[in-house]
Design a protein around this motif. Structure first.
Motif, mmCIF file in Angstrom:
data_model
loop_
_atom_site.group_PDB
_atom_site.id
_atom_site.type_symbol
_atom_site.label_atom_id
_atom_site.label_comp_id
_atom_site.label_asym_id
_atom_site.label_seq_id
_atom_site.Cartn_x
_atom_site.Cartn_y
_atom_site.Cartn_z
ATOM 1 N N GLY A 21 -7.983 -7.002 -5.881
ATOM 2 C CA GLY A 21 -7.309 -8.041 -6.647
ATOM 3 C C GLY A 21 -7.971 -9.393 -6.527
ATOM 4 N N ARG A 22 -7.272 -10.370 -7.084
ATOM 5 C CA ARG A 22 -7.893 -11.683 -7.311
ATOM 6 C C ARG A 22 -8.224 -12.472 -6.062
ATOM 7 N N TYR A 26 -13.902 -9.007 -6.871
ATOM 8 C CA TYR A 26 -12.978 -8.552 -7.926
ATOM 9 C C TYR A 26 -13.039 -9.506 -9.117
ATOM 10 N N ILE A 40 -6.181 2.895 -3.491
ATOM 11 C CA ILE A 40 -5.270 3.177 -4.605
ATOM 12 C C ILE A 40 -6.054 2.952 -5.892
ATOM 13 N N MET A 41 -6.018 3.922 -6.780
ATOM 14 C CA MET A 41 -6.799 3.816 -8.020
ATOM 15 C C MET A 41 -6.429 2.517 -8.729
ATOM 16 N N ASP A 43 -2.505 0.161 -13.824
ATOM 17 C CA ASP A 43 -1.261 -0.613 -13.802
ATOM 18 C C ASP A 43 -0.112 0.258 -14.273
ATOM 19 N N LEU A 99 2.022 -0.484 -16.366
ATOM 20 C CA LEU A 99 2.316 -0.715 -17.785
ATOM 21 C C LEU A 99 1.322 -0.024 -18.718
ATOM 22 N N PHE A 135 -1.725 -8.827 -21.535
ATOM 23 C CA PHE A 135 -1.499 -9.676 -20.358
ATOM 24 C C PHE A 135 -1.912 -11.097 -20.678
ATOM 25 N N GLY A 143 1.426 -13.188 -16.928
ATOM 26 C CA GLY A 143 1.834 -11.814 -16.675
ATOM 27 C C GLY A 143 1.910 -10.995 -17.935
ATOM 28 N N PRO A 144 2.539 -9.822 -17.833
ATOM 29 C CA PRO A 144 2.522 -8.879 -18.961
ATOM 30 C C PRO A 144 3.462 -9.254 -20.108
ATOM 31 N N PHE A 160 -0.762 6.662 -8.810
ATOM 32 C CA PHE A 160 0.578 6.060 -8.871
ATOM 33 C C PHE A 160 1.106 5.962 -10.295
ATOM 34 N N SER A 199 9.884 -1.291 -8.555
ATOM 35 C CA SER A 199 9.904 -2.684 -8.106
ATOM 36 C C SER A 199 11.245 -3.370 -8.332
ATOM 37 N N HIS A 251 5.060 -6.214 -0.126
ATOM 38 C CA HIS A 251 4.793 -6.353 -1.555
ATOM 39 C C HIS A 251 3.294 -6.656 -1.682
#
Ligand code: CP3
Length: 343
Positions: A28-29, A34, A71-72, A75, A77, A89, A94-95, A142, A207, A323
């Motif tokens: 991630g960011r 990444y 973890i692959m 997302d 969504l 996005f 966000g989405p 996931f 979540s 989280h």
């Protein structure tokens, strides 16, 4: 001595001296590598659907830190996208999704078996990872749980209280239940293909489970998880599953047994001593360091990490955050975390 991967040993119920560790959102960011690959891909969804680049960002935290699991990169969504919703996005926000507010909106969605062409790049990401990951690293696939994915499909975005989804389940239960059924059935197909493509463990992210109470929790969090896990294990005997009904509170008790999960992931609010008494006897537990420690670091990070490891040392435990790690996290604090756990 055994050659079995550490994460799989914990999932099969072993209490290890040093718990295996991985972090939610570990790709991630907060990682400069990444951000570089994401810029190369263009936007977030293009990165998810580019198998080579998605595999690359999955591998980045493994190279840097040697986590016990990868973890692959994808997302929750992507499933609405595969079912025909519009998904995009907005950077920094966000989405966003087209919304489902009635039976007509639901009727436009595709069927549970129509998702695989769209998801082909995700399955390819997994196949690449089975070749590229170190032999000791466990590959996790996931999906989102139906309730959580439904909250985004109904509201068209993330919501603080999931009010639009609660409204629909009360005002038009037939449409809401039909959407939940479609999501449950398509999640089974999606996860089943992930296992065929090489996922060794499956995690189900609910979540927003915390906003369901009483009978609604049973009907919309527990029962869909049970249906998904039962069918997945029927098709793929022995596949370990981690369930994450985030902020379920007291409803965490008995959840893993009721749904057939091998591990229960717990959020930051759960007291670890309570969890060791009430949850760990039923299944492996995963969690629950507050991600803010990855920003602030220092002795507080060390103390809190030791407290969690000590609380769970009598039974099976996978170390993780409560989280996802945030973009503001300091990559050096992850080294400090790993030194604290592994010595
Ligand atoms: O954990 C990992 O490293 C694997 C990849 C992964 C992502 N999202 C990548 C991602 C996983 C497992 C998820 C799960 C996910 N996605 C959940 C469940 C877990 C949770 O956080 O509660 C949810 C609710 C989503 C939906 C989603 N995706 C939101 C609300 C957002 C925006 C918020 C944010 O953090 O930016 C995303 C975007 C997203 N998914 C990013 C990543 C790395 C950031 C995208 C970017 O690079 O800009």
């Amino acid at each position: 001595m055994t050659d079995k991967k550490t994460l799989l040993r914990s999932l099969s119920g072993e209490a290890l001296d040093t718990p295996p560790v991985w972090l939610m959102r570990q790709a991630g960011r907060y990682l400069p590598e990444y951000r570089e690959t994401r810029a190369e891909a263009g936007d977030f969804l293009s990165l998810c659907y580019n198998s080579d680049l998605a595999a690359e960002v999955t591998l980045q935290p493994i190279r840097r830190y040697g986590f016990d699991a990868a973890i692959m990169f994808a997302d929750i969504l992507l499933l609405p996208d595969a079912l025909g919703a519009d998904v995009w996005f907005v950077t920094g926000e966000g989405p966003r999704l087209s919304t489902i507010t009635d039976a007509g909106g639901l009727a436009k969605m595709k069927g549970k078996d129509d998702i695989h062409d769209h998801m082909a790049p995700i399955y390819e990401t997994l196949r690449i990872l089975t070749r590229e990951l170190p032999k000791e690293t466990t590959l996790i696939g996931f999906a989102g749980a139906p309730w959580t994915v439904a909250t985004y499909m109904i509201a068209g975005r993330g919501t603080p209280d999931q009010a639009p989804a609660h409204k629909l389940r009360q005002s038009d239960p037939a449409t809401f239940d039909a959407l939940m059924d479609l999501l449950t059935e398509s999640t089974i197909e999606y996860l089943s293909m992930q296992v065929q493509a090489g996922a060794e463990v499956i995690k189900i992210f609910d979540s927003w489970a915390g906003s369901l109470k009483g009978d609604a929790f049973t009907k919309y969090a527990l029962e869909p998880a049970k249906r998904i896990i039962t069918e997945l294990k029927r098709r793929h005997p022995g596949i370990p599953v981690i369930a994450f009904p985030r902020e379920a509170g007291d409803a965490y008790v008995g959840f893993a047994k009721a749904v057939g999960a091998d591990c229960l992931a717990i959020d930051t609010k759960v007291d670890v001593t309570w969890a060791a008494t009430h949850l760990q006897p039923d299944s492996c537990v995963q969690g629950n360091l507050d991600p803010k420690h990855m920003i602030t670091g220092g002795q507080a990070l060390v103390d809190e990490t030791r407290r969690i490891v000590d609380a769970f040392k009598g039974g099976p435990h996978i170390f993780n955050l409560g989280h996802g790690i945030t973009p503001e996290a300091d990559p050096d604090n992850v080294h400090l975390l790993l030194e604290t756990i592994r010595g």
